[in-house]
Design an enzyme around this catalytic site. Structure first.
Site, short mmCIF file in Angstrom:
data_model
loop_
_atom_site.label_atom_id
_atom_site.label_comp_id
_atom_site.label_asym_id
_atom_site.label_seq_id
_atom_site.Cartn_x
_atom_site.Cartn_y
_atom_site.Cartn_z
N PRO A 99 8.37 -6.31 4.28
CA PRO A 99 7.64 -5.13 3.78
C PRO A 99 7.60 -3.98 4.78
CG PRO A 99 6.12 -6.93 4.27
CD PRO A 99 7.45 -7.31 4.82
N ASP B 17 0.80 -1.22 0.00
CA ASP B 17 0.00 0.00 0.00
C ASP B 17 0.84 1.28 0.00
OD1 ASP B 17 0.98 -0.27 2.51
OD2 ASP B 17 -0.95 -0.26 3.53
N ARG C 30 -4.57 4.22 6.85
CA ARG C 30 -4.95 3.96 5.46
C ARG C 30 -6.15 4.78 5.04
NH1 ARG C 30 -3.84 -1.35 3.78
NH2 ARG C 30 -4.95 -0.56 1.96
N TYR D 3 1.16 -4.10 11.27
CA TYR D 3 2.18 -5.11 10.98
C TYR D 3 2.73 -5.62 12.31
CZ TYR D 3 2.85 -3.88 6.01
OH TYR D 3 2.71 -3.69 4.66
P1 FAD Z 1 3.58 -9.59 -7.59
O1 FAD Z 1 2.79 -8.46 -7.07
O2 FAD Z 1 3.73 -10.79 -6.74
O3 FAD Z 1 2.93 -9.99 -8.96
C1 FAD Z 1 3.27 -11.18 -9.63
C2 FAD Z 1 2.16 -11.52 -10.60
O4 FAD Z 1 2.58 -12.59 -11.40
C3 FAD Z 1 0.87 -11.95 -9.91
O5 FAD Z 1 -0.22 -11.27 -10.48
C4 FAD Z 1 0.83 -13.44 -10.16
O6 FAD Z 1 -0.50 -13.93 -10.30
C5 FAD Z 1 1.57 -13.56 -11.47
N1 FAD Z 1 2.21 -14.86 -11.67
C6 FAD Z 1 2.93 -15.55 -10.77
N2 FAD Z 1 3.39 -16.68 -11.34
C7 FAD Z 1 2.95 -16.69 -12.61
C8 FAD Z 1 3.10 -17.57 -13.69
N3 FAD Z 1 3.80 -18.69 -13.58
N4 FAD Z 1 2.49 -17.27 -14.85
C9 FAD Z 1 1.77 -16.14 -15.00
N5 FAD Z 1 1.61 -15.28 -14.01
C10 FAD Z 1 2.19 -15.53 -12.83
N6 FAD Z 1 5.37 -3.31 -0.95
C11 FAD Z 1 5.41 -1.97 -0.82
O7 FAD Z 1 6.05 -1.29 -1.61
N7 FAD Z 1 4.75 -1.34 0.17
C12 FAD Z 1 4.03 -2.02 1.09
O8 FAD Z 1 3.43 -1.43 1.97
C13 FAD Z 1 3.97 -3.43 0.98
N8 FAD Z 1 3.22 -4.16 1.81
C14 FAD Z 1 3.08 -5.50 1.59
C15 FAD Z 1 2.27 -6.19 2.40
C16 FAD Z 1 2.09 -7.54 2.21
C17 FAD Z 1 1.20 -8.25 3.12
C18 FAD Z 1 2.76 -8.22 1.17
C19 FAD Z 1 2.54 -9.70 0.94
C20 FAD Z 1 3.58 -7.54 0.36
C21 FAD Z 1 3.76 -6.15 0.57
N9 FAD Z 1 4.58 -5.42 -0.24
C22 FAD Z 1 4.67 -4.06 -0.08
C23 FAD Z 1 5.32 -6.08 -1.28
C24 FAD Z 1 4.61 -5.99 -2.59
O9 FAD Z 1 3.32 -6.55 -2.56
C25 FAD Z 1 5.43 -6.70 -3.63
O10 FAD Z 1 6.77 -6.31 -3.49
C26 FAD Z 1 4.94 -6.35 -5.01
O11 FAD Z 1 3.62 -6.78 -5.20
C27 FAD Z 1 5.85 -6.97 -6.04
O12 FAD Z 1 5.34 -6.74 -7.30
P2 FAD Z 1 5.63 -7.76 -8.46
O13 FAD Z 1 4.86 -7.24 -9.62
O14 FAD Z 1 7.09 -7.96 -8.59
O15 FAD Z 1 5.06 -9.15 -7.99
#
Ligand code: FAD
Length: 684
Positions: A362, A50, A278, A286
């Site tokens: 996070p 977020d 929020r 957290y």
């Molecule tokens: P993801 O968001 O994980 O996206 C990956 C995508 O790939 C997903 O849509 C998934 O469905 C898809 N996928 C996976 N495998 C495959 C496959 N084999 N084939 C096709 N599609 C696939 N970050 C912050 O900056 N601030 C915060 O406050 C924060 N709070 C967080 C709180 C929680 C509880 C969590 C779990 C994470 C938090 N994060 C925060 C971290 C943040 O969510 C992630 O760092 C961020 O979402 C990463 O983005 P991404 O696009 O790399 O990966």
């Protein structure tokens, strides 16, 4: 090869989280043929990341949706630190600004990941005119790179077979909790339930659901358990496990006075709690879960993790204040170590970005930001290489620039986590405890890092500075030698021309006025993410005859038929279609005249639409918004000015005197795919 129907695509993006959507957004803005697939059939609706740093907001603004995030989000202005007093009872010990004042025109905000993904999807649809859409329920089954073709610009060397899932197969299962609240465990690393192999096995009885895609480039943005990373045989290195953390999004009913502030609370004996206020009256908590520990395999028993356990832990930490809730929006638990992938690409044809190449806690709200910023760095490079505008070796800078950032992030998180999770020291002799002074200090320093604005890319063809000036981070990543090396002394001289615009860092923003209509603009608003490089001419005091002569000479060189600007512009296209020239001068606005005082190349004429009134700006006082003092803030001499080259992602790449046209020419020759002879022949 050869499974199902076959097709070609310039760029295939695997995963439509924040990183994948950022990459897709660049493809839409650059006009590149791309596909985006995601194994899930629905995007995130609540919870997840977020926090948005100021740099992410600047980026959103460059893409055209910063205002949506800014408007909807909760703004976080202050951080309060709560620690036990000598009686062991928690009390507020400090307040610090959440964002260091003056860093950016934005400050840190929170809005949930689902909304951010929505903004992206709308933006991608608009800029691709509906051409790029996330294809859900699709996942890769195999990936091969034809090494014999990787150096051929026209080839499609990466072959990926894709499996299309049914709606049911692509829907993640939720843990049914007593509160029936949607949980994020399915996306947490505590479970492996919907791994690709399982999904493919489940769907293998179905026929006609495979296809083969040949791509020029593949970007793997498929999260912490990245299939793409595994397909390349790469691994994350670092510490695998950390404590287990619980997250709750609730509307709190409490007598704790700072519940609408961002708080870091260290209790004497019961652990630590982070409060993030929020949107929609909600607050995120957290909490480190002490009751649930990983087993020998590093996994925790997920059935033991409930919103209630998380909440009771929070109540203990915040006591003697009372904390309750009736509404819980979302909860999750996760366990994340600090790890970085050794490689960020394979053959400069398949790239990994976001959580796929770095994982960390996070607590500092970095994951989503850094993940999006990976692709803000990568997307335009891949897009412009695919279009034939920039040289393919520019793609090497993705790893050299972003791996360093990932390493810095991991180091920061390691330090920050230890300080956050540790028990507060009882007194100076309590060496096992964490000194709250040290925590505050790390928090304050961390704030600059956490803003995303301290990123300083090392020397390469894109960043013309001496290697020495670029050494930082873990030091293990060598800068990429530029075609035109800059010595330390020469670089110092160039940097002195604009001390407020460090080469390698993002172009900071101050207010300037449009020369033609007196409207104030934050200069960064003019640096849109449209895939164009920019040359910013600080024209200085244009009313002085000698300075005007310098500007005229520079512009004559810019007009010449055989320079980089002419050569890279496709024949028949507008002169600003690949590189845009913007001007900021320092004379009085009312004494200056756009058409009389500025050479035409600085405000080009179009036979259909007339002069371009949106390219020349002045550092002068506005009617309603004061003086931006841009020259002073950029550290540029008001008489003599200078010239700055800016990358499509707003990073400063080169600085020189108005006389140094050949330096500017060399900079662009190192980057652009200029036609061998003549000009105006670059088709795209
Ligand atoms: P993801 O968001 O994980 O996206 C990956 C995508 O790939 C997903 O849509 C998934 O469905 C898809 N996928 C996976 N495998 C495959 C496959 N084999 N084939 C096709 N599609 C696939 N970050 C912050 O900056 N601030 C915060 O406050 C924060 N709070 C967080 C709180 C929680 C509880 C969590 C779990 C994470 C938090 N994060 C925060 C971290 C943040 O969510 C992630 O760092 C961020 O979402 C990463 O983005 P991404 O696009 O790399 O990966």
């Amino acid at each position: 090869n050869g499974k199902g129907p076959e097709s070609n695509v310039d760029v295939l993006i695997i995963g439509a989280g924040p990183a994948g959507l950022m990459a897709a957004s660049w493809m839409a803005h650059c006009g590149v043929k791309a596909r985006v697939i995601d194994k899930r059939n629905a995007k995130v609706f609540c919870g997840q990341a977020d926090g948005l740093q100021c740099r992410s907001l600047e980026i959103f603004d460059s893409l055209g949706f910063g205002d949506r995030a800014w408007k909807e989000a909760n703004h976080m202005l202050e951080i309060c630190m709560w620690n036990p007093g000598s009686d062991g009872v928690i009390r507020r010990s400090d307040r610090i600004p959440d964002t260091i004042p003056g860093l950016s025109r934005f400050s840190q905000i929170v809005v949930h990941q689902g909304r951010i993904e929505r903004f992206f999807l709308d933006n991608i649809k608009k800029y691709s005119k509906g051409g790029i859409q996330v294809e859900r329920g699709v996942l890769p089954e195999s990936l091969t790179i034809d090494e014999s073709k990787v150096d051929d610009d026209a080839a499609y060397p990466v072959t990926v077979t894709l499996r299309h899932l049914s709606e049911e197969e692509a829907t993640p299962k939720q843990q049914i909790s007593a509160s029936k609240v949607s949980d994020g465990l399915f996306r947490s690393n505590l479970t492996y339930e919907d791994d690709e192999d399982d999904l493919i096995k489940k769907s293998s009885s179905r026929t006609g659901t495979s296809e083969t895609v040949h791509a020029k480039y593949v970007i793997g943005c498929d999260g912490a358990r990245s299939w793409t990373r595994r397909a390349l045989g790469y691994e994350l290195e670092g510490e695998a496990t950390d404590f287990i953390w619980g997250v709750l999004d609730i509307i709190p009913i409490t007598d704790f006075p700072d519940v609408r502030m961002r708080c870091a609370i260290h209790s004497a004996e019961n652990g630590s709690l982070m409060i993030i206020p929020r949107e929609n009256k909600m607050v995120r908590l957290y909490i480190q879960l002490k009751e649930v520990t990983p087993d020998a395999t590093g996994r925790a028993d997920r059935s033991k993790i409930t919103p209630d356990i998380i909440f009771r832990a929070a109540q203990k930490i915040i006591s003697p204040y009372k904390l309750d809730y009736e509404y819980c929006d979302w909860w999750t638990a996760y366990q994340i170590g600090q790890r970085v992938c050794t490689n960020f690409d394979a053959q400069r044809r398949v790239f990994l970005a976001g959580d796929a190449v770095h994982t960390h806690s996070p607590k500092a709200g970095q994951g989503m930001n850094v993940s999006m910023q990976d692709c803000y760095n990568l997307g335009w490079k891949v897009g412009l290489v695919a279009k034939g505008i920039v040289k393919r070796n520019i793609l090497e800078t993705y790893q050299s620039e972003r791996r360093r950032v990932a390493q810095d992030l991991i180091d920061f998180d390691h330090k920050f986590s230890r300080l956050f999770s540790g028990r507060p020291a009882k007194d100076v002799l309590d060496t096992e405890g964490v000194s709250m002074e040290e925590f505050k200090d790390a928090f304050s320093k961390g704030n600059l890092f956490a803003s995303g604005l301290s990123v300083d890319y090392g020397a390469s063809n894109l960043i013309l500075k001496s290697g020495d000036a670029a050494k930082q981070g873990d030091g293990s990543i060598l800068d990429i030698p530029a075609t035109s090396q800059v010595t330390v002394e020469a670089f110092k001289e160039k940097q002195a021309l604009a001390t407020g615009l460090p080469v390698g860092m993002r172009f900071s923003s101050f207010k300037v006025l449009n020369q033609a209509d007196a409207r104030p603009w934050h200069f960064q608003e003019r640096l849109k993410a449209d895939g164009r490089f920019r040359v910013v001419v600080f024209a200085g005091n244009i009313l002085s005859a000698s300075q005007k002569a310098r500007v005229d000479t520079f512009c004559k060189a810019l007009e010449a038929p055989d320079n980089f600007l002419r050569a890279i512009t496709p024949s028949g296209a507008a002169i600003d279609s690949v590189i845009e020239v913007l001007t900021i001068h320092s004379s009085k606005r009312v004494d200056t005249d756009l058409l009389k005082d500025f050479p035409a190349i600085l405000h080009p004429f179009d036979e259909h639409t007339g002069w371009d009134y949106w390219k020349v700006f002045v550092d002068d006082v506005s009617y309603h918004e004061g003086l931006g003092a841009a020259y002073e803030n950029y550290g540029v001499d008001k008489e003599r000015g200078c010239v700055v080259a800016v990358r499509p992602d707003q990073y400063v790449g080169w600085i020189g005197e108005l006389e140094d046209f050949s330096g500017l020419q060399t900079y662009f020759e190192g980057i652009l795919n200029l036609p061998q002879a003549g000009h105006g022949e670059n088709g795209s």
